[in-house]
Design a protein around this motif. Structure first.
Motif, PDB file in Angstrom:
ATOM      1  N   TRP A 138       6.956  -1.935 -16.079  1.00  0.00           N
ATOM      2  CA  TRP A 138       5.593  -1.494 -15.819  1.00  0.00           C
ATOM      3  C   TRP A 138       4.633  -2.653 -15.974  1.00  0.00           C
ATOM      4  O   TRP A 138       3.715  -2.842 -15.185  1.00  0.00           O
ATOM      5  N   HIS A 139       4.890  -3.436 -17.009  1.00  0.00           N
ATOM      6  CA  HIS A 139       4.026  -4.576 -17.271  1.00  0.00           C
ATOM      7  C   HIS A 139       4.050  -5.544 -16.102  1.00  0.00           C
ATOM      8  O   HIS A 139       3.023  -5.987 -15.607  1.00  0.00           O
ATOM      9  N   ILE A 140       5.256  -5.861 -15.666  1.00  0.00           N
ATOM     10  CA  ILE A 140       5.369  -6.805 -14.561  1.00  0.00           C
ATOM     11  C   ILE A 140       4.727  -6.218 -13.304  1.00  0.00           C
ATOM     12  O   ILE A 140       3.980  -6.897 -12.592  1.00  0.00           O
ATOM     13  N   ASP A 141       4.992  -4.944 -13.062  1.00  0.00           N
ATOM     14  CA  ASP A 141       4.387  -4.301 -11.890  1.00  0.00           C
ATOM     15  C   ASP A 141       2.871  -4.385 -11.923  1.00  0.00           C
ATOM     16  O   ASP A 141       2.218  -4.692 -10.927  1.00  0.00           O
ATOM     17  N   THR A 142       2.334  -4.112 -13.108  1.00  0.00           N
ATOM     18  CA  THR A 142       0.873  -4.129 -13.227  1.00  0.00           C
ATOM     19  C   THR A 142       0.315  -5.504 -12.924  1.00  0.00           C
ATOM     20  O   THR A 142      -0.647  -5.658 -12.177  1.00  0.00           O
ATOM     21  N   ILE A 143       0.944  -6.497 -13.517  1.00  0.00           N
ATOM     22  CA  ILE A 143       0.436  -7.849 -13.290  1.00  0.00           C
ATOM     23  C   ILE A 143       0.552  -8.211 -11.821  1.00  0.00           C
ATOM     24  O   ILE A 143      -0.353  -8.807 -11.232  1.00  0.00           O
ATOM     25  N   LEU A 144       1.651  -7.838 -11.217  1.00  0.00           N
ATOM     26  CA  LEU A 144       1.797  -8.161  -9.806  1.00  0.00           C
ATOM     27  C   LEU A 144       0.741  -7.454  -8.976  1.00  0.00           C
ATOM     28  O   LEU A 144       0.195  -8.013  -8.029  1.00  0.00           O
ATOM     29  N   HIS A 145       0.466  -6.222  -9.344  1.00  0.00           N
ATOM     30  CA  HIS A 145      -0.557  -5.474  -8.626  1.00  0.00           C
ATOM     31  C   HIS A 145      -1.898  -6.183  -8.708  1.00  0.00           C
ATOM     32  O   HIS A 145      -2.605  -6.346  -7.712  1.00  0.00           O
ATOM     33  N   VAL A 146      -2.228  -6.641  -9.910  1.00  0.00           N
ATOM     34  CA  VAL A 146      -3.497  -7.346 -10.071  1.00  0.00           C
ATOM     35  C   VAL A 146      -3.505  -8.622  -9.246  1.00  0.00           C
ATOM     36  O   VAL A 146      -4.478  -8.956  -8.580  1.00  0.00           O
TER      37      VAL A 146
END
Lengths: 206, 789
Positions: free
Chosen positions: B417-425
């Motif tokens: 989730w963390h990685i996904d979030t950062i990628l989204h940003v």
């Protein structure tokens, strides 16, 4: 960024306080000094022309011009439905548009924005009562009277009289005094011939 | 009051000017007239003149010559002149001007004038622009007025005292007693002034504060009177009786009740009463409520009252008036640390305010939302924040991005989730993130070893769609470099795998390298990633070599250095290549001291041992083929003295060594008679080759070209390519033009070194210009005379 208010700087130097500027709800150790003060009020038209400026902090002409220019630009750029408050430098700006004039006050961090809106509204009401349905032209051609009215309502940036009626009465009396003294002086100088039905009644109050 | 005709005429004249220039003209004339009038004796029109000058000043023109006139007018006995004089003093003189001291005496006299309106002028001016010296001089006067005058003057004197205390704190002592007694007056203006004065005194001095705590019951009493009393026409504003005074009293109570249980108790009931009874339909009611809330939250109030206050703020949040919502969020921001749970209840409304039209409201809502993020609501909050990020105004983007990162770091429910979030940003707002995001993200990815495959797949897909967001591209390149083998394997548990070939991956990296959108550091990332892939892929290593060698002559020095070092890695240190480019270990967080994402990269860069100088990078030849190998310039190269940075030195097994190459001389080795073979013959151009062994692995090849056509040939160049493990060095040719009918020949020497004793082949490209047209041809040489092959 100009060293704004003498207050702020002196407060910082005050020895017996552990001062945190800008205040918080929970002072940590020492006292937190809350700053409430109106620093200036500007009136300007929609084209950015200044109609009145009242400064309650000592600033040089150049600084005043710079602040005025920047602030006018910022406020004029706001869209109609936006909030009446904006943060600018370290001040809070409260502004409201009445017809073609923007009334803009700069207050300090802890001041109550909503009551400042009320102060602006009260001033407009006073102008309205005095000029009778005031419009921008009245303020342009009688700018010194707009100042006199403001000076009867606010003193040093604080409201001095909370009753509308009293403010208007005081201005009325002062105006009459001005006319009277002028008349009396002209009388003395022999420029006016006195007439039995005295058209003025002395209004010297003590 | 009759208007000032001369003033109005002037204003009309100025306004009728059609251009700025005309206006300036009118003003100059008027100012000249005013100046002349100032010099004259008193003629009854002085106040008009000064008023005109003040108008001109307000338009922005200089008016300092009116300062002395102001001083004179203030001293005049006439009220009209005094009035304008004082106005001028407030506008033109401030405490920084020397002339302001001159009016001190006039003010002093006027303060004792029998006429209250004249006194009022003096008080007003002193409170507006009185300097510290003036305040010190006149403080006793003010004190006197505070005690013995009518209410009209008292209220003004009180505010004047406020100004004095602000300027000179010590003088606060002087006014304390008078202030106390003023509280008992009936006149609202006086009480208001007294409250403001007491507030100021208490703020500046803690002892005074202690003393005034005793007034709390009185204040409560006054306040009650205002709240409960019936309609009072003089002071009523929309049903609230004297809201200005109420707000002031509440503020004073706040200061008195702070940190003091007893005082806070005394005001508890009152505050509850005000909070519940005040009509909140209009702004004025809300102003009083707002002040009440601020007071409650600041003093030692009991919990019930606090809850009441927070609920009022919650109600404000739902108000239609944008101003009220803004105010509510500002206040909630202040208490979110202490009354976190209470504020959490209103989270939904706050998050809705993110979608408000107004930028100020949005900003407040953002601050508050970020403060309200917690472990329990992280997922839903993050959804909202991410959708806000995609539509938020540009000035808020970087703040939102960093807020999201912080929140993600603190409360991430899972690594993925963390990685996904950062990628989204990074995909939405890549341009607005801070520099340390890239190394932070890289570190995060490295440490999540189970998600390497997933991450690289996601990043690859992101890279395919958009290469403009630099941080994203950098991270993606890095990941592809590190985990490219996982990408090529074509299987992934967490997400849909992509079916890519090595070429596809290299294509993507090359696109990044060549794109004009890529910043220099991004290209550095891409180049290193390409290099790393050379140990992770099997087939296209040559392509990598060629890419790397192209950048050996890039204008960007950083890239050039990298490329040359990687080149060296290919050539001289091939045996070390796999070890150097293997997977990165877990990165320690403590090693972050750098802001630039580059630093992580640098630790991976190949550090070629400083040794002997290597052949400098040269002009790019595009004769790069499957046999690989780099080309040398055929022109007499200035390359040795070129912009190439100092190169690591190559070992001495290059035949000859650079020094000798520079000198262009040959080593005096025994020359065995050599055989010559013609390798190219076409269109009248003939190239022959002869070679001689210099050493066990060294070989010198001589190419001779001649022209048997009727026309001269110009720009004759030869380019050669050899198999990978063979080293080639072409010396400068003897010339580049072949005169017609074989009048002269061009010879060029090529030095080869074949340490691995591979099957020696050479591909030769011949280019020249004949009769205005360019000709290019290629020939492959499979056998070399004299080598016994």
């Amino acid at each position: 960024m100009f060293a704004l208010v003498a207050n702020q700087k002196v407060v910082r130097d005050w020895p017996c306080f552990g001062v945190v500027l800008g205040g918080s709800f929970l002072p940590r150790g020492g006292y937190t000094v809350l700053l409430f003060k109106m620093q200036f009020m500007l009136l300007f038209s929609r084209q950015g022309k200044l109609r009145l400026q009242k400064w309650y902090v000592p600033l040089s002409d150049k600084e005043k011009k710079k602040i005025t220019r920047e602030l006018v630009q910022t406020v004029l750029a706001r869209k109609p439905k936006m909030c009446s408050f904006l943060e600018w430098r370290d001040l809070k700006i409260v502004y409201k548009r009445y017809a073609s004039l923007y009334f803009c006050c700069a207050i300090e961090d802890q001041d109550n924005e909503l009551i400042t809106l009320e102060i602006i509204h009260r001033y407009v009401e006073l102008l309205d009562k005095y000029f009778g349905s005031v419009c921008e032209l009245d303020i342009i051609f009688n700018f010194e009277k707009a100042y006199f009215i403001l000076d009867e309502f606010l003193l040093g940036g604080e409201a001095q009289e909370t009753s509308k009626k009293n403010v208007l009465k005081a201005i009325e009396q002062a105006d009459l005094l001005q006319e009277n003294i002028d008349f009396q002086m002209r009388l003395f100088a022999g420029m006016v011939v006195p007439n039995m039905a005295s058209e003025s009644s002395g209004l010297f109050q003590n | 009051m009759s208007p000032s005709v001369p003033l109005q005429e002037m204003i009309r004249a100025i306004r009728s000017a059609r251009t700025q220039c005309e206006e300036r003209g009118v003003i100059q004339r008027e100012c000249a007239a005013i100046r002349a009038q100032f010099r004259q004796a008193d003629n009854g029109g002085r106040s008009h003149n000064l008023a005109k000058l003040l108008y001109v000043h307000m338009l922005g023109y200089p008016a300092h010559f009116g300062q002395m006139e102001c001083v004179r007018m203030i001293a005049s006995p006439r009220y009209s002149e005094k009035r304008v004089g004082y106005l001028g003093a407030m506008m033109l003189l401030d405490e920084k001007q020397d002339a302001s001291l001159l009016i001190t005496n006039s003010i002093k006299n006027d303060l004792s004038n029998s006429n209250q309106y004249i006194q009022s002028l003096a008080l007003c001016t002193l409170a507006c622009m009185g300097s510290a010296e003036m305040c010190r001089d006149l403080a006793p006067e003010i004190d006197r007025l505070l005690r013995a005058s009518n209410s009209y003057i008292k209220k003004k004197a009180a505010l004047c005292a406020v100004h004095i205390v602000r300027k000179v704190h010590d003088l606060g002592e002087l006014f304390t007693k008078a202030a106390r007694s003023l509280l008992t007056e009936k006149n609202h203006g006086v009480v208001h002034g007294a409250v403001v004065l007491i507030t100021e005194l208490c703020e500046r001095n803690s002892e005074t504060l202690e003393r005034f705590r005793k007034t709390v019951p009185d204040l409560v009493q006054i306040m009650k009177g205002l709240v409960i009393s019936g309609y009072s026409p003089d002071h009523d504003v929309a049903g609230i009786s004297d809201p200005f005074l109420q707000v002031r009293i509440l503020r004073l109570l706040r200061i008195l009740g702070r940190n003091n249980e007893a005082a806070s108790d005394a005001m508890n009931d009152l505050l509850a009463q005000v909070a519940t009874n005040t009509d909140s339909t209009k702004t004025v009611g809300n102003a009083v409520l707002y002040e009440t809330v601020l007071t409650v939250l600041d003093i030692k109030s009991e919990s019930g009252l606090r809850v009441l206050a927070v609920n009022i703020l919650g109600r404000f949040l739902l108000n239609n008036d944008r101003n009220i919502r803004y105010i509510a969020m500002t206040s909630l921001q202040k208490i979110v640390g202490t009354d976190h749970n209470a504020v959490q209840r209103h989270r939904g409304t706050i998050v809705d305010c993110l979608k408000d039209q107004d930028a100020s409201v949005k900003r407040r809502a953002l601050d508050l939302s970020l403060a309200l993020v917690s472990a329990s609501n992280i997922r839903s909050m993050m959804k909202e924040l991410l959708s806000f990020l995609s539509s938020c105004p540009p000035e808020l983007r970087s703040q939102t991005a960093s807020g999201i990162f912080n929140a993600a770091e603190r409360y991430a429910p899972s690594q993925r989730w963390h990685i996904d979030t950062i990628l989204h940003v990074l995909t939405t707002a890549g341009g607005d993130v801070r520099d340390e995001t890239v190394p932070n993200l890289i570190q995060l990815i490295t440490n999540t070893s189970e998600l390497h495959c997933y991450t690289v797949h996601k990043l690859y897909r992101a890279l395919l769609s958009d290469i403009s967001q630099q941080p994203l591209v950098q991270v993606a390149c890095w990941c592809i470099g590190e985990y490219g083998d996982l990408l090529l394997r074509g299987e992934c548990q967490e997400t849909e795998p992509v079916q890519v070939t090595e070429d596809d991956v290299l294509d993507v990296l090359e696109t990044v390298l060549q794109s004009h959108m890529s910043s220099p550091s991004t290209r550095g990332f891409a180049l290193t990633a390409t290099m790393k892939l050379s140990t992770r892929i099997t087939e296209n290593v040559d392509r990598i070599r060629s890419i790397v060698s192209i950048y050996g002559s890039c204008i960007d020095v950083e890239l050039q250095q990298r490329a040359v070092e990687y080149n060296a890695l290919f050539k001289k240190y091939d045996h070390m290549r796999a070890a150097v480019l293997e997977r990165m270990p877990v990165i320690e967080k403590n090693s972050q001291g750098h802001i630039n994402g580059e630093t992580i990269k640098e630790s991976q860069t190949v550090k070629v041992k400083p040794g002997e100088p290597q052949q400098p990078p040269n002009q790019v030849c595009d004769l790069l083929d499957l046999l690989g190998g780099s080309e040398q310039p055929l022109q007499p190269s200035p390359a040795l003295g070129s912009t190439a940075p100092p190169m690591p030195v190559s070992t001495a097994n290059t035949v000859g060594g650079d020094l000798l190459d520079l000198l262009g001389g040959l080593e005096p080795t025994p020359i065995t008679p050599v055989a010559t073979v013609t390798v190219y013959e076409k269109d009248g151009v003939t190239v022959t080759l002869s070679c001689e062994k210099q050493s066990d692995s060294g070989l010198t090849v001589t190419l001779t070209a001649s022209n048997s056509t009727e026309s001269d040939i110009r720009g004759f160049t030869l380019q050669a390519a050899v198999p990978k493990s063979v080293q080639l060095h072409m010396k400068a040719p003897s010339g580049d033009s072949l005169p017609a009918r074989g009048a002269a020949k061009v010879t060029q020497m090529v030095v080869l070194n074949n340490p691995n004793k591979v099957n020696l082949k050479m591909r030769l490209r011949i280019s020249y210009t004949s009769q205005g047209s360019a000709v290019q041809d290629t020939v492959q040489i499979d056998s070399f005379p004299g080598l016994g092959q």
